[in-house]
Design an enzyme around this catalytic site. Structure first.
Site, short mmCIF file in Angstrom:
data_model
loop_
_atom_site.label_atom_id
_atom_site.label_comp_id
_atom_site.label_asym_id
_atom_site.label_seq_id
_atom_site.Cartn_x
_atom_site.Cartn_y
_atom_site.Cartn_z
N GLU A 39 0.84 -1.19 0.00
CA GLU A 39 0.00 0.00 0.00
C GLU A 39 0.88 1.24 0.00
O GLU A 39 1.84 1.35 0.76
CB GLU A 39 -0.92 0.03 1.23
CG GLU A 39 -1.82 1.26 1.26
CD GLU A 39 -2.88 1.18 2.34
OE1 GLU A 39 -3.83 0.38 2.15
OE2 GLU A 39 -2.75 1.87 3.36
N HIS B 111 -14.66 -4.14 14.21
CA HIS B 111 -14.63 -2.75 13.76
C HIS B 111 -15.10 -1.86 14.91
O HIS B 111 -16.04 -2.21 15.63
CB HIS B 111 -15.54 -2.58 12.54
CG HIS B 111 -15.45 -1.25 11.89
ND1 HIS B 111 -16.04 -0.12 12.42
CD2 HIS B 111 -14.83 -0.85 10.75
CE1 HIS B 111 -15.80 0.92 11.63
NE2 HIS B 111 -15.06 0.50 10.61
#
Length: 304
Positions: free
Chosen positions: A16, A157
């Site tokens: 990334e 999350h």
């Protein structure tokens, strides 16, 4: 994953990258791209969010990758703050640049309640939109398909009521048309296997690729802990904080990341995604420790 299995199906390798915010950062990104290119990754993802200037920098970086390198970009796309029309324009712009892979994300919600959250509240709606656009651009794609990735969460999350709810969300993304998932950062080697086991039991069949970060920067780790709600191992933090210098911190962080990656491969991971933070050194050292067969020559990648 054994060496025999790797010989039959080499694991994927990806990184990334972040768009540079300054001219000095731009020079560093170009050096990082050159160094990472030598490992022949399958793709590099490029983040896309923030101010208009940062978003423009993302598109510029993607354009550079397409035009000036052999690297295949995976363009991040977030739906927070976007209308359906603006998202469609972005997808079409990526297609025009030659992008054939998208990472569909919801994105971080704005702190200001008066700021618009956008037309699409969740990532699976974005996946559906991408597939709809794909269906209307088969000529552009020469009858092919876009590769669509999504996020997966080895730990709950921060906004989710439970880990199992996150699994249900992952199922919905697959049903919407996602091809693969990349995990958010995690710090416990057992959490990747737990995620894959639970996802498989729920019906997820798409590959789930572990996202691993070389953990050499204490400040960055602390910020990630605040953002994700997942704290790194206290012993690791102590070793990093008491390291004699940056080189020792990098060695500690690289070793910790390699342990995470190897544990994921032992659990059947189909590949590895490294969060580089635009610093190639630690990421290259991680894959050197793993001796991945994905690090190959160009002759192996492009047959004569």
């Amino acid at each position: 994953m054994t060496s025999n299995e790797w010989a039959a199906t080499p694991p994927s390798l990806s990184y990334e990258l972040y768009p540079p915010a300054t001219p000095k950062a731009a020079e560093a990104v170009l050096r990082t791209i050159d160094e990472l290119s030598a490992t022949n990754p399958d793709y590099v993802s490029v983040t896309f969010s923030g101010t208009p200037e940062r978003r423009r920098a993302s598109i510029d970086l993607i354009e550079h990758l397409v035009r000036n390198t052999r690297l295949r970009p995976l363009a991040h796309l977030t739906c927070v703050g976007e209308t359906r029309e603006s998202l469609e324009l972005l997808v079409r712009q990526f297609l025009g640049l030659g992008v054939r892979g998208l990472l569909a994300l919801r994105g971080d919600l704005p702190q200001d309640p008066d700021v618009a959250r956008g037309d699409l509240p969740f990532a699976h709606f974005l996946v559906e939109l991408i597939r709809d656009i794909e269906g209307r651009h088969t000529a552009t794609l020469a009858g092919g398909r876009l590769a669509v990735g999504v996020a997966a969460y080895p730990n709950r999350h921060p906004e989710s009521p439970s880990f199992l709810h996150d699994i249900e969300v992952l199922v919905s993304k697959q049903r919407a048309g996602a091809d693969f998932a990349i995990t958010q950062v995690y710090f416990d080697p057992t959490h990747y296997v737990r995620l894959v086991t639970a996802a498989s039991a729920a019906g997820v069949t798409m590959p789930i690729i572990p996202g691993v970060m070389p953990m050499a920067n204490v400040g960055r780790l602390e910020r990630l802990a605040v953002m994700t709600g997942v704290r790194p191992d206290k012993a690791l933090l102590h070793r990093l904080e008491t390291a004699s210098d940056g080189a020792e911190r990098r060695r500690i962080g690289v070793q910790a990341a390699a342990v995470l990656a190897q544990a994921a491969f032992d659990g059947g991971a189909p590949g590895l995604h490294l969060y580089t933070f635009n610093d190639h050194r630690a990421s290259v050292e991680v894959i050197e420790q793993l001796d991945l067969p994905a690090i190959r020559t160009l002759a192996d990648v492009v047959p004569a």
